[in-house]
Scaffold this motif. Structure first.
Motif, mmCIF file in Angstrom:
data_model
loop_
_atom_site.group_PDB
_atom_site.id
_atom_site.type_symbol
_atom_site.label_atom_id
_atom_site.label_comp_id
_atom_site.label_asym_id
_atom_site.label_seq_id
_atom_site.Cartn_x
_atom_site.Cartn_y
_atom_site.Cartn_z
ATOM 1 N N LEU A 1 -12.748 -8.009 6.146
ATOM 2 C CA LEU A 1 -11.567 -8.836 6.002
ATOM 3 C C LEU A 1 -11.914 -10.174 5.363
ATOM 4 O O LEU A 1 -12.807 -10.881 5.807
ATOM 5 C CB LEU A 1 -10.936 -9.059 7.378
ATOM 6 N N ASN A 2 -11.204 -10.492 4.282
ATOM 7 C CA ASN A 2 -11.362 -11.780 3.622
ATOM 8 C C ASN A 2 -10.361 -12.739 4.255
ATOM 9 O O ASN A 2 -9.158 -12.645 4.015
ATOM 10 C CB ASN A 2 -11.097 -11.634 2.120
ATOM 11 N N THR A 3 -10.858 -13.646 5.067
ATOM 12 C CA THR A 3 -9.957 -14.523 5.816
ATOM 13 C C THR A 3 -9.432 -15.684 4.989
ATOM 14 O O THR A 3 -8.604 -16.450 5.470
ATOM 15 C CB THR A 3 -10.682 -15.077 7.057
ATOM 16 N N SER A 4 -9.905 -15.830 3.756
ATOM 17 C CA SER A 4 -9.458 -16.940 2.922
ATOM 18 C C SER A 4 -8.438 -16.507 1.873
ATOM 19 O O SER A 4 -7.922 -17.339 1.132
ATOM 20 C CB SER A 4 -10.652 -17.594 2.215
ATOM 21 N N GLN A 5 -8.149 -15.204 1.803
ATOM 22 C CA GLN A 5 -7.169 -14.689 0.861
ATOM 23 C C GLN A 5 -6.367 -13.573 1.521
ATOM 24 O O GLN A 5 -6.715 -13.085 2.594
ATOM 25 C CB GLN A 5 -7.846 -14.175 -0.416
ATOM 26 N N TYR A 6 -5.292 -13.179 0.851
ATOM 27 C CA TYR A 6 -4.473 -12.078 1.345
ATOM 28 C C TYR A 6 -5.039 -10.764 0.830
ATOM 29 O O TYR A 6 -5.954 -10.743 -0.003
ATOM 30 C CB TYR A 6 -3.023 -12.264 0.896
ATOM 31 N N ASP A 7 -4.500 -9.665 1.320
ATOM 32 C CA ASP A 7 -4.937 -8.349 0.843
ATOM 33 C C ASP A 7 -4.882 -8.336 -0.681
ATOM 34 O O ASP A 7 -3.868 -8.698 -1.285
ATOM 35 C CB ASP A 7 -4.030 -7.260 1.425
ATOM 36 N N GLU A 8 -5.965 -7.951 -1.312
ATOM 37 C CA GLU A 8 -6.055 -8.073 -2.772
ATOM 38 C C GLU A 8 -5.210 -7.060 -3.534
ATOM 39 O O GLU A 8 -5.103 -7.133 -4.760
ATOM 40 C CB GLU A 8 -7.519 -7.970 -3.218
ATOM 41 N N LEU A 9 -4.573 -6.115 -2.832
ATOM 42 C CA LEU A 9 -3.679 -5.175 -3.502
ATOM 43 C C LEU A 9 -2.248 -5.693 -3.608
ATOM 44 O O LEU A 9 -1.441 -5.145 -4.366
ATOM 45 C CB LEU A 9 -3.652 -3.840 -2.749
ATOM 46 N N ILE A 10 -1.906 -6.728 -2.864
ATOM 47 C CA ILE A 10 -0.512 -7.190 -2.806
ATOM 48 C C ILE A 10 -0.070 -7.775 -4.147
ATOM 49 O O ILE A 10 -0.715 -8.664 -4.701
ATOM 50 C CB ILE A 10 -0.336 -8.246 -1.705
ATOM 51 N N THR A 11 1.063 -7.269 -4.655
ATOM 52 C CA THR A 11 1.634 -7.762 -5.906
ATOM 53 C C THR A 11 2.952 -8.493 -5.631
ATOM 54 O O THR A 11 3.542 -8.359 -4.555
ATOM 55 C CB THR A 11 1.910 -6.612 -6.881
ATOM 56 N N LEU A 12 3.429 -9.221 -6.619
ATOM 57 C CA LEU A 12 4.715 -9.899 -6.482
ATOM 58 C C LEU A 12 5.850 -8.893 -6.309
ATOM 59 O O LEU A 12 6.805 -9.139 -5.561
ATOM 60 C CB LEU A 12 4.981 -10.790 -7.698
ATOM 61 N N HIS A 13 5.764 -7.768 -6.998
ATOM 62 C CA HIS A 13 6.779 -6.717 -6.846
ATOM 63 C C HIS A 13 6.886 -6.280 -5.388
ATOM 64 O O HIS A 13 8.004 -6.104 -4.856
ATOM 65 C CB HIS A 13 6.422 -5.515 -7.731
ATOM 66 N N GLN A 14 5.764 -6.122 -4.730
ATOM 67 C CA GLN A 14 5.787 -5.695 -3.328
ATOM 68 C C GLN A 14 6.373 -6.766 -2.417
ATOM 69 O O GLN A 14 7.076 -6.444 -1.456
ATOM 70 C CB GLN A 14 4.371 -5.319 -2.893
ATOM 71 N N LEU A 15 6.114 -8.019 -2.702
ATOM 72 C CA LEU A 15 6.715 -9.095 -1.918
ATOM 73 C C LEU A 15 8.230 -9.102 -2.088
ATOM 74 O O LEU A 15 8.983 -9.263 -1.122
ATOM 75 C CB LEU A 15 6.135 -10.442 -2.325
ATOM 76 N N LEU A 16 8.696 -8.918 -3.307
ATOM 77 C CA LEU A 16 10.130 -8.911 -3.580
ATOM 78 C C LEU A 16 10.841 -7.768 -2.882
ATOM 79 O O LEU A 16 12.003 -7.893 -2.472
ATOM 80 C CB LEU A 16 10.376 -8.821 -5.091
ATOM 81 N N THR A 17 10.157 -6.631 -2.727
ATOM 82 C CA THR A 17 10.778 -5.431 -2.150
ATOM 83 C C THR A 17 10.420 -5.214 -0.685
ATOM 84 O O THR A 17 10.769 -4.195 -0.106
ATOM 85 C CB THR A 17 10.359 -4.188 -2.950
ATOM 86 N N HIS A 18 9.739 -6.156 -0.061
ATOM 87 C CA HIS A 18 9.331 -6.048 1.354
ATOM 88 C C HIS A 18 8.445 -4.823 1.595
ATOM 89 O O HIS A 18 8.543 -4.156 2.626
ATOM 90 C CB HIS A 18 10.556 -5.954 2.271
ATOM 91 N N THR A 19 7.582 -4.528 0.651
ATOM 92 C CA THR A 19 6.667 -3.400 0.815
ATOM 93 C C THR A 19 5.204 -3.839 0.800
ATOM 94 O O THR A 19 4.310 -3.008 0.667
ATOM 95 C CB THR A 19 6.889 -2.354 -0.307
ATOM 96 N N SER A 20 4.951 -5.127 0.967
ATOM 97 C CA SER A 20 3.571 -5.638 0.860
ATOM 98 C C SER A 20 2.778 -5.482 2.150
ATOM 99 O O SER A 20 1.558 -5.375 2.120
ATOM 100 C CB SER A 20 3.578 -7.117 0.467
ATOM 101 N N GLY A 21 3.453 -5.523 3.302
ATOM 102 C CA GLY A 21 2.738 -5.497 4.586
ATOM 103 C C GLY A 21 1.940 -6.763 4.840
ATOM 104 O O GLY A 21 1.057 -6.782 5.698
ATOM 105 N N VAL A 22 2.261 -7.832 4.138
ATOM 106 C CA VAL A 22 1.464 -9.058 4.231
ATOM 107 C C VAL A 22 1.528 -9.660 5.634
ATOM 108 O O VAL A 22 2.554 -9.613 6.308
ATOM 109 C CB VAL A 22 1.935 -10.087 3.181
ATOM 110 N N ASP A 23 0.389 -10.206 6.053
ATOM 111 C CA ASP A 23 0.322 -10.941 7.312
ATOM 112 C C ASP A 23 -0.336 -12.283 7.037
ATOM 113 O O ASP A 23 -0.818 -12.542 5.931
ATOM 114 C CB ASP A 23 -0.463 -10.152 8.366
ATOM 115 N N LYS A 24 -0.337 -13.142 8.026
ATOM 116 C CA LYS A 24 -0.876 -14.485 7.852
ATOM 117 C C LYS A 24 -2.346 -14.427 7.436
ATOM 118 O O LYS A 24 -3.050 -13.445 7.717
ATOM 119 C CB LYS A 24 -0.742 -15.273 9.162
ATOM 120 N N LEU A 25 -2.783 -15.478 6.770
ATOM 121 C CA LEU A 25 -4.198 -15.565 6.382
ATOM 122 C C LEU A 25 -5.085 -15.400 7.611
ATOM 123 O O LEU A 25 -4.811 -15.969 8.673
ATOM 124 C CB LEU A 25 -4.487 -16.914 5.729
ATOM 125 N N GLY A 26 -6.137 -14.625 7.437
ATOM 126 C CA GLY A 26 -7.059 -14.391 8.543
ATOM 127 C C GLY A 26 -6.743 -13.145 9.329
ATOM 128 O O GLY A 26 -7.527 -12.727 10.187
#
Length: 400
Positions: A159-184
């Motif tokens: 886990l890279n605690t200084s960045q987000y998952d490196e697969l996440i794209t802007l398209h995924q953020l716009l469509t709520h398909t990124s699965g992003v969580d807080k840094l760390g």
């Protein structure tokens, strides 16, 4: 919960003549809203060429639905046909045509629009990674693509605690398909693999806009409102009490629980892109009309925005999601929509392109979430009123 005090406070409703000039719905999560109390009311219907059409029927039915609703209501509603206001209703203590509301998740449509304008300006690539824009990770996308080519998930590495998952794209953020969580924190799921509504994802889109446009998100919203003369649209920071002191037209949000009381809501930089923007109903209606008239972005970007990328679970069946927009095509009737819920405020917007018909509904009362069906009962009823009348119009092949 039935509150007898509400029936006393919320007596009558206001139905004002439509304005001649227009220059002048967050979901449960980071969004929540509240109620405005009673008011005296006057009913006046604007005269339009479609006064004997289905639109006349729609406005009568909406008026009756709000008047007869067993739930307390405080807010502002506007119905447009061909961009012209056909019906405006205000109900609640101190609520007028100029009243402004925290829009909750309707803010996401503004954020998505700003992203697509940046795309049209050549500042963004929606397939590029989030890390690229936030951290200057020029190699992030290449590593992610190499990982996909190799059949592995790069996020499965340490886990890279200084960045987000490196697969996440802007398209995924716009469509709520990124699965992003807080840094760390590890990503919630493999980016692009499923839908999960994310207010945090839209907050990150706001950060991306700040990076590429070199100014705060609030400043960008102010420039956007000025450019298109959306008077009544703004981005404000602070508590509702503090904002109301400098923007008196802001309707103070009320939250229903055991009693109805002012909401304890603070608008900060993180909330603005996801659900914290402020607008009057006419201002948001003006935005929505220009958006669906193709005047806010290129035709290609508008097509991107209104493309159904993923299925979603929602109160309404057969819903899909584009960019800041829900999409439904049941019974051959195309519908673009969004709703919002934030402590003190609720909202809903509907657009039917075949009829060029829009509804905007902003409220300064959020009902108690212990009964979800009750909270959204009036929204569901108004949507069904409009859909049923438009389907009848389609069936009889008459002007709406």
């Amino acid at each position: 919960m039935r509150l007898s005090v509400i029936s006393t406070l919320l007596t009558g409703f206001l139905l004002f003549p439509s304005a001649n000039s227009f220059g002048l719905l967050l979901e449960t999560g980071a969004e929540q809203e509240q109620i405005g109390q009673g008011s005296n009311s006057i009913a006046v219907e604007s005269q339009t060429t479609s006064s004997v059409s289905k639109v006349a029927e729609i406005k009568t039915l909406i008026q009756t639905a709000i008047k007869d609703s067993p739930q307390p209501f405080s807010g502002s509603v506007i119905l447009l046909e061909q961009g012209k206001p056909q019906f405006e209703l205000q109900k609640g203590e101190g609520i007028s045509q100029d009243s402004r509301f925290v829009m909750a998740s309707l803010s996401k449509q503004i954020t998505a629009t700003l992203i697509l304008q940046a795309l049209d300006a050549g500042k963004l690539d929606l397939t590029q990674t989030l890390n690229h824009y936030l951290f200057g990770d020029a190699e992030g996308k290449n590593k992610a693509l190499k990982g996909m080519d190799a059949g592995v998930n790069p996020s499965a590495d340490a886990l890279n605690t200084s960045q987000y998952d490196e697969l996440i794209t802007l398209h995924q953020l716009l469509t709520h398909t990124s699965g992003v969580d807080k840094l760390g924190k590890a990503n919630r799921f493999e980016p692009g693999s499923q839908f999960e509504y994310s207010n945090f994802g839209y907050s990150l889109l706001g950060q991306v806009l700040e990076k590429v446009n070199h100014q705060s998100f609030a400043e960008q919203v102010a420039q956007f409102a000025t450019r298109y003369q959306f008077n009544g649209l703004s981005a404000e920071l602070g508590s509702i009490e503090a904002i109301h002191a400098k923007v008196p037209s802001l309707a103070v949000g009320l939250q229903e629980s055991e009693v109805i009381a002012p909401a304890d809501l603070v608008l900060d930089e993180a909330l603005l892109p996801a659900g914290g923007l402020i607008a009057s109903a006419p201002a948001y209606a003006a935005f929505q009309h220009l958006l669906h008239s193709g005047k806010l972005m290129s035709a290609k970007s508008y097509q991107r925005m209104t493309t159904a990328y993923t299925e979603i679970q929602f109160l309404w069946p057969n819903m899909r999601y584009g960019y800041g927009m829900r999409i439904n095509k049941d019974d051959g009737l195309v519908e673009y929509s969004h709703t919002g819920y934030l402590s003190g405020y609720m909202s809903m917007t509907l657009h039917y392109p075949e009829f060029n018909l829009d509804l905007v509904m902003l409220e300064n009362l959020s009902l108690n979430l212990n009964d979800r069906a009750r909270v959204f009962e009036l929204h569901n009823q108004i949507r069904q009123i409009i859909r049923s009348q438009l389907l009848l119009a389609k069936a009889s092949n008459v002007k709406p």
